[in-house]
Design a protein around this motif. Sequence first.
Motif, PDB file in Angstrom:
ATOM      1  N   SER A 130      -8.303  18.137   5.830  1.00 17.16           N
ATOM      2  CA  SER A 130      -7.972  18.429   4.431  1.00 17.16           C
ATOM      3  C   SER A 130      -8.685  19.673   3.918  1.00 17.16           C
ATOM      4  O   SER A 130      -8.317  20.218   2.878  1.00 17.16           O
ATOM      5  CB  SER A 130      -8.343  17.231   3.546  1.00 17.16           C
TER       6      SER A 130
ATOM      7  N   LEU B 125      -9.680  12.851   8.546  1.00 12.29           N
ATOM      8  CA  LEU B 125      -8.883  13.272   7.398  1.00 12.29           C
ATOM      9  C   LEU B 125      -9.600  14.275   6.495  1.00 12.29           C
ATOM     10  O   LEU B 125      -8.998  15.295   6.100  1.00 12.29           O
ATOM     11  CB  LEU B 125      -8.433  12.052   6.598  1.00 12.29           C
ATOM     12  N   PRO B 126     -10.876  14.075   6.164  1.00 10.11           N
ATOM     13  CA  PRO B 126     -11.548  15.084   5.323  1.00 10.11           C
ATOM     14  C   PRO B 126     -11.652  16.455   5.988  1.00 10.11           C
ATOM     15  O   PRO B 126     -11.634  17.485   5.308  1.00 10.11           O
ATOM     16  CB  PRO B 126     -12.935  14.481   5.083  1.00 10.11           C
TER      17      PRO B 126
ATOM     18  N   LYS C 278     -11.918  -2.928  15.746  1.00 13.37           N
ATOM     19  CA  LYS C 278     -11.456  -1.536  15.760  1.00 13.37           C
ATOM     20  C   LYS C 278     -10.870  -1.121  17.108  1.00 13.37           C
ATOM     21  O   LYS C 278     -10.835   0.070  17.439  1.00 13.37           O
ATOM     22  CB  LYS C 278     -12.578  -0.581  15.331  1.00 13.37           C
TER      23      LYS C 278
ATOM     24  N   ARG D 238      -6.364   4.475  14.195  1.00 11.01           N
ATOM     25  CA  ARG D 238      -6.893   4.206  12.848  1.00 11.01           C
ATOM     26  C   ARG D 238      -8.416   4.048  12.827  1.00 11.01           C
ATOM     27  O   ARG D 238      -9.024   4.064  11.761  1.00 11.01           O
ATOM     28  CB  ARG D 238      -6.204   2.982  12.256  1.00 11.01           C
ATOM     29  N   ARG D 239      -9.022   3.933  13.995  1.00  6.53           N
ATOM     30  CA  ARG D 239     -10.489   3.895  14.046  1.00  6.53           C
ATOM     31  C   ARG D 239     -11.087   5.235  13.660  1.00  6.53           C
ATOM     32  O   ARG D 239     -12.219   5.310  13.163  1.00  6.53           O
ATOM     33  CB  ARG D 239     -10.943   3.513  15.459  1.00  6.53           C
ATOM     34  N   TRP D 240     -10.324   6.310  13.890  1.00  3.63           N
ATOM     35  CA  TRP D 240     -10.876   7.655  13.730  1.00  3.63           C
ATOM     36  C   TRP D 240     -10.292   8.425  12.557  1.00  3.63           C
ATOM     37  O   TRP D 240     -10.858   9.454  12.157  1.00  3.63           O
ATOM     38  CB  TRP D 240     -10.645   8.455  15.023  1.00  3.63           C
ATOM     39  N   THR D 241      -9.172   7.989  11.997  1.00  3.57           N
ATOM     40  CA  THR D 241      -8.493   8.824  10.997  1.00  3.57           C
ATOM     41  C   THR D 241      -9.328   9.036   9.731  1.00  3.57           C
ATOM     42  O   THR D 241      -9.259  10.109   9.125  1.00  3.57           O
ATOM     43  CB  THR D 241      -7.122   8.224  10.623  1.00  3.57           C
ATOM     44  N   ASP D 242     -10.120   8.051   9.331  1.00  2.00           N
ATOM     45  CA  ASP D 242     -10.943   8.242   8.131  1.00  2.00           C
ATOM     46  C   ASP D 242     -12.003   9.316   8.344  1.00  2.00           C
ATOM     47  O   ASP D 242     -12.413   9.993   7.392  1.00  2.00           O
ATOM     48  CB  ASP D 242     -11.616   6.921   7.730  1.00  2.00           C
ATOM     49  N   ASP D 243     -12.461   9.464   9.600  1.00  2.05           N
ATOM     50  CA  ASP D 243     -13.432  10.520   9.908  1.00  2.05           C
ATOM     51  C   ASP D 243     -12.778  11.893   9.934  1.00  2.05           C
ATOM     52  O   ASP D 243     -13.382  12.899   9.529  1.00  2.05           O
ATOM     53  CB  ASP D 243     -14.091  10.261  11.276  1.00  2.05           C
TER      54      ASP D 243
ATOM     55  N   ASN E  55       0.802  -1.221   0.000  1.00  2.00           N
ATOM     56  CA  ASN E  55       0.000   0.000   0.000  1.00  2.00           C
ATOM     57  C   ASN E  55       0.834   1.269   0.000  1.00  2.00           C
ATOM     58  O   ASN E  55       0.302   2.375  -0.143  1.00  2.00           O
ATOM     59  CB  ASN E  55      -0.935   0.012   1.221  1.00  2.00           C
TER      60      ASN E  55
ATOM     61  N   VAL F 176      -0.846   6.648   7.434  1.00  2.00           N
ATOM     62  CA  VAL F 176      -1.943   7.311   6.714  1.00  2.00           C
ATOM     63  C   VAL F 176      -1.334   8.189   5.629  1.00  2.00           C
ATOM     64  O   VAL F 176      -0.573   9.118   5.930  1.00  2.00           O
ATOM     65  CB  VAL F 176      -2.792   8.176   7.677  1.00  2.00           C
TER      66      VAL F 176
END
Length: 398
Positions: A356, A352-353, A99, A345-350, A75, A146
Amino acid sequence: MKALTWQGNMDVQVTDVPDPAIEQPTDAVVRVTSTAICGSDLHLYGVLGPFLKPGDVLGHEAMGVVEEVGSEVSNLAPGDRVVVPFNISCGHCWMCRRKLFAQCETTQVTSEGKGASLFGFSSLYGSVPGGQAEYLRVPQAQFGPVKIPDGTPDEQFLFLSDVLPTAWQAVQYADVPEGGSLAVLGLGPIGQMAVRIAKYLGVGRVIAIDSVPERLALAERYGAEPLDLGSVEDISAELISRVDGRGPDSTIDAVGMEAHGGAPGSTFISLAQKATGLLPDAVGQKVTDKLAGDRLDALLGAIKGVRRGGTVSVSGVYGGEVDPMPMMEMFDRGVQLRMGQAHVRRWTDDILPIVSDPADPLGTLDLTTHTLPLSDAVHGYEMFRAKDDGCIKVVLKP
């Protein structure tokens, strides 16, 4: 390479250490471009010395550019820009599938009875060399790092390593009802971000508690109601008085084991913490593991100040096993208690936007008050510990 190393109690130095290399097929090597000093680093600096040895590389908030990857890391590729979560998790074990990444069974330090390994955080958590260095070996790189976009300031994303996920989890665990109220005790980096995240997520009233004027002012700028700890005799009574005679729906303890205050035994425990750090390692480890106590002023304020049936969320780090807890009061008042290392990593997808967004709604770019070269890391530690010069967050540039 150059790295910030622990040399003894209250003694850290920038020294030469061996360059990291790929050791396992799931490793990556990252050239560090920014790394931060965390409040948890101060626990190592002054309290948890028995679990460190001279030369240990500190630091668990880091980001940079991938230099090399192991054969099982598909990845990532050299040149990718990444943030490295502070806990090391595999992404596929029993705990990770639920998670609970801070409890990863692949990297758990079972010999010490602890959860997932952490970067730069003593033998208790695996003695993994940390990120306050020019380069960092990243285990479990097939899951942890990430990827972030090029052409953006490091400080916009650096805090995805720890501060943002820890504060986000603290607010989520606080479980504030819609339109409800929240008190945040401690306005270091985690507390500051917890205030901002709570307001971003729509919490109606946020009370921000500290004794440092600059920290109170910064929290107020993001919509919090400041409460100077030095202006009241009993913080829990003040919270109950301020919020409908009941107290806030939820509280967050963002301080941890080295809280300052006047709770019974605080002075004695403070002296005991310092003395333990000076003991020979074998003795100090046993004392810390079996008899360690924490300064509980912030935790007790959070427990006794929340309303009946309310929720206390603990993000501050504690290390004691004999801490006296007001169990009768907690039981009678029906207080719920949630805590633990952040499952990054449970929260980074929430998150990151949000980080950004060019509008920077969480103010990630203004949390850093001091940027220093890695060579000045010792001064950074001293300044951060003493809260000198309005210091809230120090970022080091290798």
